[in-house]
Design a protein around this motif. Structure first.
Motif, PDB file in Angstrom:
ATOM      1  N   GLY A 381     -17.620  -6.614   5.251  1.00 13.74           N
ATOM      2  CA  GLY A 381     -18.822  -6.823   4.449  1.00 13.74           C
ATOM      3  C   GLY A 381     -18.911  -8.226   3.892  1.00 13.74           C
ATOM      4  O   GLY A 381     -17.986  -9.033   4.018  1.00 13.74           O
ATOM      5  N   TRP A 395     -23.585  -4.966   4.455  1.00 11.98           N
ATOM      6  CA  TRP A 395     -23.162  -4.895   5.856  1.00 11.98           C
ATOM      7  C   TRP A 395     -24.427  -4.923   6.694  1.00 11.98           C
ATOM      8  O   TRP A 395     -25.347  -4.121   6.450  1.00 11.98           O
ATOM      9  N   LEU A 402     -20.687   0.432  10.797  1.00 14.67           N
ATOM     10  CA  LEU A 402     -20.789  -0.451   9.643  1.00 14.67           C
ATOM     11  C   LEU A 402     -20.973   0.355   8.373  1.00 14.67           C
ATOM     12  O   LEU A 402     -20.415   0.020   7.320  1.00 14.67           O
ATOM     13  N   ALA A 406     -18.506   0.520   5.019  1.00 14.09           N
ATOM     14  CA  ALA A 406     -18.923   0.423   3.627  1.00 14.09           C
ATOM     15  C   ALA A 406     -18.372   1.572   2.797  1.00 14.09           C
ATOM     16  O   ALA A 406     -17.945   1.386   1.644  1.00 14.09           O
TER      17      ALA A 406
END
Length: 527
Positions: A381, A395, A402, A406
């Motif tokens: 990130g 992200w 992704l 996170a």
């Protein structure tokens, strides 16, 4: 023949001790050409003729002997000729001096050291000279003027002269040089006009300058003028550098200044036959400009790298890299992207900061920001902003993994901050706890504001939802809450608990909220 004694108590610069044999010549006719030095000059060149007997009148003229030994410069050119050389115990003047003495019926010259600032180092004085004296440099050399182009001299073949095949009266009242122009006789020198010219031209230039009283010389003050010019150029370069002249213009300015130095030199040489010497200070200024330009460029690179390092510490590194290549603009430079927004906030921090010393509150925030940055970047990130006691991370991309990164970053941050926040809480204060909200969706990412004060933001419904989810962590007693957009990206790969549908503050449409299980995400403040 004339001897040249040195002045009392001084070394004679005109009779240097030499390890090589100096050449002493008289006028010769074989394989030769005749050069006429007259008021009018027209080129008349002929090929060398065959050998002819020496006429009596030339034999009489040959009684005045002069040397033709030049002083070769390091680049192979001829710029100086010794005024006098010593050979077998006798001193011999240069051929040009011998000719002037013969023409003026002089038998001696007085050698004196220059005393005034504008005098040459040495000078030969005689009433027969047009300028009253002949200036010599510190080595006792005559400087060759090279004022006349070789084409301005009338060149005749010796065969034409001896057989009378020349215009009547051409040689009357004229100075005539008899010498070789055949390159096979190895009497060729490098001159400003040619890389291999007849050595006879050197003496033609010297005689012409002596007759006209225009023998160039370097005055005794010349080294100081050169040093002053170099110093002024250096000071000007330094002033331009302090004035923030672009680094690439410093060498350009130095080159222009060096060129300007040639103008007074050319004026002094053509008008007064004074050679100041501009090459040394010009080279010094050019090299100084190059060195300053290189140093300034290196300093600007260091400053730029330092500025970029600071800029990337306040902005996401990709954003800082892009802004470093752009000019400031008043326009909106933003694009709509699919992003996963991560919002982390320390709950109860306002009351903590009010009750505790500012240094203690600042230390807690610094630790939180440092740990959050490390955790977020380790999961791919980007820290977008530090907002009060909250961290905003992003992200980017459509990929579902992704979103999972996170979520893993949220779990790791909860675990990492468990040992960093004050525990137990100070007396009379609610314990500090970390609330995290995550949502995936479309957002505007880019730069906003006037050119004089820009800011980089992530705007849109996705950011607002993530922020509101942080506020809901306290009400729902769950430290990590996830929006429905992120759940759609994760699919069924995450063990999330549905908390129901809520109308978030400031929103018009209810949103389904999910929580990461409590047993997997311990709350801050629990033992």
């Amino acid at each position: 023949m004339t001897n040249w004694p040195a002045p009392s108590g001084k070394t004679n610069p005109c009779c240097p001790k030499s390890s090589h044999s100096s050449k002493v010549v008289t006028s010769r006719v074989a394989n030769s050409a005749v050069h006429c030095l007259g008021p009018a000059a027209r080129p008349l060149r002929r090929q060398p003729a065959a050998t002819w007997p020496t006429p009596p009148q030339l034999t009489v003229a040959a009684q005045h002997i002069g040397h033709i030994t030049p002083r070769i410069s390091t680049d192979g050119g001829v710029r100086h000729v010794p005024a006098v050389i010593c050979h077998q115990g006798n001193s011999y003047p240069a051929l040009s001096l011998s000719a002037i003495l013969a023409g003026g019926q002089e038998t001696s010259l007085a050698l004196r050291r220059g005393t005034a600032w504008m005098d040459a180092d040495w000078r030969l004085e005689s009433a027969a000279l047009a300028q009253g004296h002949i200036p010599l440099d510190h080595n006792g050399d005559l400087r060759v003027s090279w004022r006349l182009h070789p084409d301005s001299l009338i060149s005749l073949s010796a065969a034409d002269v001896l057989t009378g095949r020349i215009p009547p009266g051409l040689l009357e009242q004229a100075w005539v040089l008899v010498g070789s122009t055949a390159f096979g006789l190895h009497d060729a020198v490098a001159t400003p006009f040619s890389g291999a010219d007849a050595g006879l031209h050197v003496h033609a230039q010297l005689i012409t300058a002596l007759l006209d009283g225009r023998t160039p010389y370097q005055p005794r003050i010349a080294p100081y003028i050169q040093a002053l010019a170099a110093l002024l150029g250096l000071l000007a370069l330094w002033a331009l550098r302090v004035g923030r002249l672009p680094a690439y213009l410093l060498p350009v300015w130095a080159l222009g200044a060096a060129t300007l130095l040639w103008l007074p030199q050319a004026w002094a040489l053509t008008s007064h036959s004074i050679w100041i010497g501009w090459a040394s200070p010009a080279l010094f200024i050019v090299l100084s400009g190059l060195i300053m330009g290189i140093l300034e460029h290196a300093q600007s690179r260091i400053d730029r790298d330092r500025l970029y390092a600071h800029l990337s510490s306040y902005l996401p590194e990709p954003v800082a890299a892009a802004l470093a290549l752009q000019s400031p603009s008043n326009a909106i430079k933003a694009t709509e992207q699919q992003v996963t927004v991560f919002f982390a906030d320390i709950r109860n921090f306002s009351a903590y900061a009010e009750a505790r010393p500012p240094e203690e509150a600042a230390a807690v925030l610094h630790t939180f920001f440092s740990v959050a940055t490390k955790v977020v970047e380790s999961h791919g990130g980007v820290i977008e902003a530090f907002q009060g006691d909250a961290v905003l991370a992003v992200w980017g991309g459509e990929q579902g993994h992704l979103a999972s990164h996170a979520l893993l970053a949220a779990v790791d941050l909860q675990k990492a901050m468990h040992s960093c926040l004050p525990d137990p809480a100070p007396a009379g204060l609610e314990p500090l706890a970390l609330g995290i909200g995550i949502e995936t969706g479309r957002a505007m990412v880019g730069s906003f504001g006037p050119a004089s004060r820009r800011t980089h933001l992530v705007l849109g419904r996705t950011v607002t939802v993530a922020r509101r989810l942080v506020d809901m962590t306290s009400e729902l007693a769950h430290p990590i809450l996830v929006g429905e957009g992120m759940v759609a990206q994760l699919g069924g790969g995450a063990s999330l608990v549905s908390m129901g549908t809520f109308l978030l503050e400031g929103m018009r449409v209810p949103h389904h909220i999910y929580a990461y299980p409590l047993d997997s995400a311990p709350r801050i403040g629990q033992a």
